[in-house]
Design an enzyme around this catalytic site. Sequence first.
Site, PDB file in Angstrom:
ATOM      1  N   SER A  50      30.646  39.673  39.966  1.00  0.00           N
ATOM      2  CA  SER A  50      29.203  39.678  39.696  1.00  0.00           C
ATOM      3  C   SER A  50      28.502  40.744  40.534  1.00  0.00           C
ATOM      4  CB  SER A  50      28.603  38.313  40.031  1.00  0.00           C
ATOM      5  OG  SER A  50      29.213  37.315  39.262  1.00  0.00           O
TER       6      SER A  50
HETATM    7  N1  SAH Z   1      32.240  34.830  41.168  1.00  0.00           N
HETATM    8  C1  SAH Z   1      33.313  35.643  40.633  1.00  0.00           C
HETATM    9  C2  SAH Z   1      33.085  35.774  39.143  1.00  0.00           C
HETATM   10  C3  SAH Z   1      34.261  36.208  38.395  1.00  0.00           C
HETATM   11  S1  SAH Z   1      33.927  36.345  36.644  1.00  0.00           S
HETATM   12  C4  SAH Z   1      33.271  36.986  41.314  1.00  0.00           C
HETATM   13  O1  SAH Z   1      32.144  37.468  41.542  1.00  0.00           O
HETATM   14  O2  SAH Z   1      34.317  37.573  41.603  1.00  0.00           O
HETATM   15  C5  SAH Z   1      34.200  34.670  36.116  1.00  0.00           C
HETATM   16  C6  SAH Z   1      35.551  34.153  36.372  1.00  0.00           C
HETATM   17  O3  SAH Z   1      35.652  32.878  35.734  1.00  0.00           O
HETATM   18  C7  SAH Z   1      36.690  35.004  35.797  1.00  0.00           C
HETATM   19  O4  SAH Z   1      37.547  35.371  36.841  1.00  0.00           O
HETATM   20  C8  SAH Z   1      37.358  34.092  34.770  1.00  0.00           C
HETATM   21  O5  SAH Z   1      38.764  34.292  34.730  1.00  0.00           O
HETATM   22  C9  SAH Z   1      36.986  32.720  35.306  1.00  0.00           C
HETATM   23  N2  SAH Z   1      37.020  31.621  34.322  1.00  0.00           N
HETATM   24  C10 SAH Z   1      36.508  31.604  33.060  1.00  0.00           C
HETATM   25  N3  SAH Z   1      36.743  30.406  32.463  1.00  0.00           N
HETATM   26  C11 SAH Z   1      37.423  29.649  33.390  1.00  0.00           C
HETATM   27  C12 SAH Z   1      37.955  28.331  33.369  1.00  0.00           C
HETATM   28  N4  SAH Z   1      37.875  27.527  32.292  1.00  0.00           N
HETATM   29  N5  SAH Z   1      38.578  27.886  34.482  1.00  0.00           N
HETATM   30  C13 SAH Z   1      38.697  28.671  35.582  1.00  0.00           C
HETATM   31  N6  SAH Z   1      38.235  29.932  35.658  1.00  0.00           N
HETATM   32  C14 SAH Z   1      37.579  30.418  34.577  1.00  0.00           C
END
Ligand code: SAH
Length: 215
Positions: A50
């Site tokens: 993000s």
């Molecule tokens: N806060 C993190 C955001 C990563 S993007 C950062 O800033 O690094 C969102 C993340 O959610 C991704 O890595 C994706 O793989 C994960 N995600 C999406 N659906 C999910 C689920 N059902 N269970 C676990 N992770 C999930």
Amino acid sequence: MVEYLKQHGIIKSREVAEVMEAIDRGLFVPAGCPPYVDRPVQIGYNATISAPHMHASCLELLEKQLLPGMSALDVGSGTGYLTACFALMVGPQGHVVGVEHIPELVTSSVENIKKSSAASLSKEGSLSIHVADGRLGWPELAPCDAIHVGAAAPEIPQPLIDQLKPGGRMVIPVGTVFQNLKVVDKKLDGSVSVRNEICVWYVPFTSRATQLHDY
Ligand code: SAH
């Protein structure tokens, strides 16, 4: 970056400024990408880290649930950046769990955290990251003071509401085309209130197969 976020009124609290200074975003952004520019960066697997202003906004919203000794769940922990920030804020007496469904991202996030100032917390066990479907939360940690969801859900998953402690707060983007960052507060009597904070754009909170279908 932190100075810019302060000037724009996104970082208001000293604790949030300090934690974002302490956890170097440069360790969490893939090599060759600008780490301190205020925009999201692709991290592979159809996921992004993000933008700094979103990390700051979520930390500001959860600050009172991230006091020393408290417990926090970071769902969709991705690079592990916020997981590390949470761990530093709750300290060695607190507990932080990251849940992420892409195993490769879990491995790289653990490596990122090892290089950061949250390394000792990871080593001593107050911070851990697991491969799992975050829509089910992490019952072993429940009830949690803070829950952060880093991907947008069509609706708020009931297991996450159930795993929130009375007095706890969850921050979760909700929506498909139009998304709102929702703030879910569980009051001490167990009742739940939900309000919209801001319009946002997150990757979907979905199954691993759906996320990777065109990857
Ligand atoms: N806060 C993190 C955001 C990563 S993007 C950062 O800033 O690094 C969102 C993340 O959610 C991704 O890595 C994706 O793989 C994960 N995600 C999406 N659906 C999910 C689920 N059902 N269970 C676990 N992770 C999930």
